[in-house]
Design an enzyme around this catalytic site. Structure first.
Site, short mmCIF file in Angstrom:
data_model
loop_
_atom_site.label_atom_id
_atom_site.label_comp_id
_atom_site.label_asym_id
_atom_site.label_seq_id
_atom_site.Cartn_x
_atom_site.Cartn_y
_atom_site.Cartn_z
N CYS A 30 0.85 -1.32 0.05
CA CYS A 30 -0.06 0.01 0.04
C CYS A 30 0.89 1.22 0.03
O CYS A 30 1.39 1.46 1.00
CB CYS A 30 -0.89 0.09 1.23
SG CYS A 30 -1.75 1.34 1.20
N ILE A 31 1.03 2.03 -1.15
CA ILE A 31 1.95 3.16 -1.38
C ILE A 31 1.01 4.03 -2.18
O ILE A 31 0.62 3.30 -3.17
CB ILE A 31 3.39 2.64 -1.84
CG1 ILE A 31 4.30 3.68 -1.69
CG2 ILE A 31 3.30 1.47 -2.98
CD1 ILE A 31 5.84 3.34 -2.14
#
Lengths: 167, 405
Positions: free
Chosen positions: A89-90
Site C-alpha cells: 500500500c503505497i
C-alpha cells in the site's frame, strides 16, 4: 489497448535489463505473458531489512500504464504499509481518481509517466521509512510507533526467514 | 440472515484499545476493497452527432430551471455529441473538438502546422527529463489522428467525419494520456500563469490533477489544457454552463486569444462534473461540403436569431471602415470562409473586389511546382492567381493584407 500495454512493458523490461538500478531485479515470469512480473528487492542498508532479498510479484492491468500495477510480496513481511497478504500500500500504486487528500501532499502518485523502476525505488524507500498515515498492517503500525525495538526484531525475523536461516 | 458482525461481540471481552484496533484493521481492509473497485462504463468514448432536442428530452421531468434552459438550447444549438463520463470527459471533449475543427478547416497546411506544433511541444517532455520510452507510443497514437485528418482532407473523403470519430475513439486513451503530459509540461513551463489560481504549487497540482489518468479536470486544468492545445491553433472555446443558477439561458464562458474574433469555435456543454460537445448550425454547415450528413436540416432562412455573439465582442467598426482589408484577411487566413461576417456587408451587392489570396508557401520551389495553382501543371490550375509581384514579398512589408502568410 493491451498492445499499447505490452509494447510499453517490453520497453520497460529492456530498460531495466540495460540499466538495472541498485538492489532491484525485475522481469516477466514467463516471456509469453508480459503482464505478470516477478521482482526481487534488496533490503535497504542501515535498516532492519538490511541483508534480506524480498521476492514480490507485479500484476499489470490491461490498460497499463494508464492504471498502475498491483504489487504483492510473496514472502512474509512485517511493515506498516504492507498488508498481511503481502499487498503493498503505497501512494504511487494507488489507482488514479482515489481521493488524493488522504495522502501526504508530497507523495508521488501513479500516472503514465511513472514506471516499474520508479515503483520499485519507491517501495525500497518505503521499507526504509514507513508511512505512518496509511496503516495497511495495523499491528505493524502500532509496534513500529510504540516499540521500535520490537519492530526491528520482527523485521529481522522476516529477513532470516526469507534467507532460509529460520524456518 | 446475515450473521451478526463479530466485532460487536468482541466488545464485551476485548479491551477498548483492541476494539479500536480491530476497527482500524477492518476500515483499512474496506478501504482496500473500495480502492480496487472500478465502475463499468458503457457507450462509446466519444459518441455520434445527435440532435440537441434529445438533451431537452432527458430533462423533461427535471428541475424547472433545467427544463427552461435545455428547451431554450434547441434553435441556437442544433446538435450535441455525448462523451463518456469516465473522468476523462473534459480531456476527450476538448481533444476531439480540436481535431474536429482541424478537419473542418479543410486545410492540410493547418493540420500540418498543428501536427508540427504538438511534436515540438514534445520537446518540453524531454526537457522535463521524462524518458522517451515512457511517452513515445502515446505520441505516435496521437499522431495517427493527425494522419487520418490530413488523408481525409487530401482525398476529400465523404466519410471523413466518421473516419475521424473511429480513429479518435481508438487512439483516445493514448491521446488523452499524451495531451495530459503535454499540458502538465506546459503548466510547469509557465507556472506564473496558473499559480495564483491554485492552492498548491503547480508541480503538485499537475501530479494530482493533470498527470494521472481518469481524474476529473477542474476549471484551472481546463484553462491550462485549452491554453496549451486549442488557443495556439487559433481556435476559440465556449463553455456553456447548464446548472441551477437562475436565468432562462445558460451562462457562457469564453476562452480566446483575442487576436482573431472570428476564429472557429469549439463549444462545450458543462453539466456539473461532465462535459459534452455542442454545435450551432453554422458549425456544421456547408463550409466543408464533403462533411457530415445533417446539412439538409441546417438550411437557415432567417439568420437573425443566430447572430453570432462574437460579432458584438470585438471590432465591428474596423470591419466597416476597412471592408476590403478585413475581408481579404479572412480569405487569406485559410481556405475556410467564415460566412458570419459576409452577412454584414453594407450592401448585398457590394462584394469585395477580387483579391487573390497569397498562397501559404512562397518559396521558389513551391511557386515552380505543380502544387502552385497558378502553375500550368497544377491540377487546379487558376491562371488568375499568378502574381509575379509576390516574388519579393519582403519589400512589401507593412502592407497589412499581405503579411499573414
Amino acid at each position: 489497448m493491451s498492445s499499447v500495454a505490452a509494447r510499453r512493458l517490453l520497453k520497460e523490461y529492456r530498460q531495466l535489463v540495460d540499466e538495472a538500478p541498485d538492489g532491484i531485479t525485475a522481469g516477466p515470469i514467463d516471456e509469453d505473458n508480459l503482464f505478470e512480473w516477478e521482482c526481487l528487492i534488496q533490503g535497504p542498508d542501515d535498516t532492519p531489512f538490511e541483508g534480506g532479498v524480498f521476492p514480490a510479484t507485479l500484476s499489470f492491468p490491461k490498460d497499463y500504464p494508464l492504471s498502475p500495477p498491483k504489487m504483492r510480496f510473496t514472502c512474509e513481511m512485517f511493515h506498516p504499509n504492507i498488508y498481511k497478504d503481502g499487498t503493498v500500500c503505497i501512494s504511487i500504486l494507488h489507482p488514479p481518481g482515489d481521493d488524493p487528500n488522504q495522502y501526504e501532499s508530497a507523495s508521488e502518485r501513479w500516472s503514465p509517466i511513472q514506471s516499474v523502476e520508479k515503483i520499485l525505488i519507491s517501495v525500497m524507500s518505503m521499507l526504509a521509512e514507513p508511512n505512518d498515515e496509511s496503516g495497511a498492517n495495523v499491528d505493524a503500525s502500532k509496534v513500529w510507533r510504540e516499540d521500535r525495538g520490537g519492530y526491528e526484531r520482527e523485521v529481522k525475523r522476516c529477513v532470516r526467514r526469507v534467507l532460509g536461516i529460520e524456518g | 440472515m446475515p450473521t451478526p458482525q463479530p466485532f460487536v461481540q468482541d466488545v464485551s471481552v476485548a479491551s477498548p484499545e483492541l476494539t479500536s484496533f480491530n476497527e482500524a484493521q477492518r476500515l483499512a481492509e474496506m478501504e482496500k476493497l473500495s480502492s480496487d473497485y472500478t465502475p463499468e462504463y458503457t457507450g462509446p468514448l466519444v459518441g455520434d452527432l445527435k440532435s440537441s432536442r434529445e438533451l431537452a428530452h432527458e430533462y423533461v421531468g427535471a428541475d424547472p430551471i433545467y427544463v427552461t434552459k435545455t428547451s431554450a438550447m434547441y434553435p441556437a444549438y442544433t446538435h450535441y455529441r455525448k462523451i463518456r463520463g469516465d473522468g476523462n470527459c473534459a480531456w476527450r471533449a476538448i481533444a476531439f473538438g480540436y481535431f474536429e475543427l482541424l478537419l473542418r478547416s479543410n486545410s492540410v497546411d493547418v493540420v500540418n502546422r498543428e501536427r508540427a506544433r504538438l511534436r515540438s511541444l514534445g520537446n518540453l517532455l524531454k526537457a522535463a527529463d521524462i524518458r522517451d520510452y515512457l511517452y513515445e507510443d502515446f505520441a505516435t497514437d496521437t499522431d495517427s489522428v493527425f494522419q487520418v485528418i490530413s488523408t481525409s482532407i487530401l482525398e476529400e473523403d465523404p466519410n471523413a467525419a466518421s473516419a475521424l470519430l473511429t480513429q479518435f475513439n481508438e487512439a483516445s486513451d493514448s491521446s488523452v494520456a499524451y495531451l495530459k503530459m503535454l499540458t502538465s509540461a506546459w503548466m510547469k513551463s509557465r507556472p506564473g500563469d496558473y499559480e495564483a489560481y491554485l492552492e498548491t504549487s503547480v508541480l503538485e497540482y499537475c501530479s494530482i490533477f493533470i498527470e494521472p489518468f481518469g481524474v476529473e479536470l477542474d476549471h484551472v486544468g481546463v484553462k491550462a489544457f485549452i491554453d496549451c492545445l486549442v488557443i495556439p491553433a487559433d481556435f476559440r472555446v465556449e463553455i456553456s454552463y447548464l446548472d441551477r443558477s437562475p436565468g432562462s439561458e445558460m451562462n457562457i464562458h469564453h476562452f480566446e486569444s483575442g487576436e482573431n474574433p472570428y476564429a472557429p469555435t469549439l463549444r462545450l456543454l458543462y453539466r456539473p462534473g461532465h462535459y459534452d460537445i455542442i454545435y450551432k448550425a453554422e458549425d456544421l454547415s456547408e463550409l466543408v461540403p464533403f462533411l457530415d450528413k445533417p446539412q439538409a436540416s441546417l438550411v437557415q432562412v432567417s439568420f437573425m436569431p443566430h447572430l453570432p455573439d462574437q460579432f458584438f465582442e470585438s471590432t465591428p467598426l474596423n470591419f466597416f471602415l476597412q471592408p476590403v482589408n478585413s475581408v481579404a484577411n479572412t480569405t487569406t487566413t485559410s481556405i475556410r470562409t467564415n460566412d458570419d461576417r459576409d452577412r454584414f456587408r453594407a450592401s448585398l451587392f457590394q462584394y469585395p473586389p477580387f483579391q487573390p489570396s497569397p498562397l501559404p508557401f512562397q518559396t521558389s520551389i513551391f511557386r515552380n511546382s505543380a502544387y502552385n495553382p497558378s502553375h500550368y501543371q497544377s491540377e487546379n490550375f487558376q491562371p488568375e492567381l499568378y502574381q509575379p509581384e509576390l516574388t519579393d514579398v519582403s519589400s512589401r512589408g507593412g502592407h497589412g493584407s499581405r503579411r499573414r502568410v
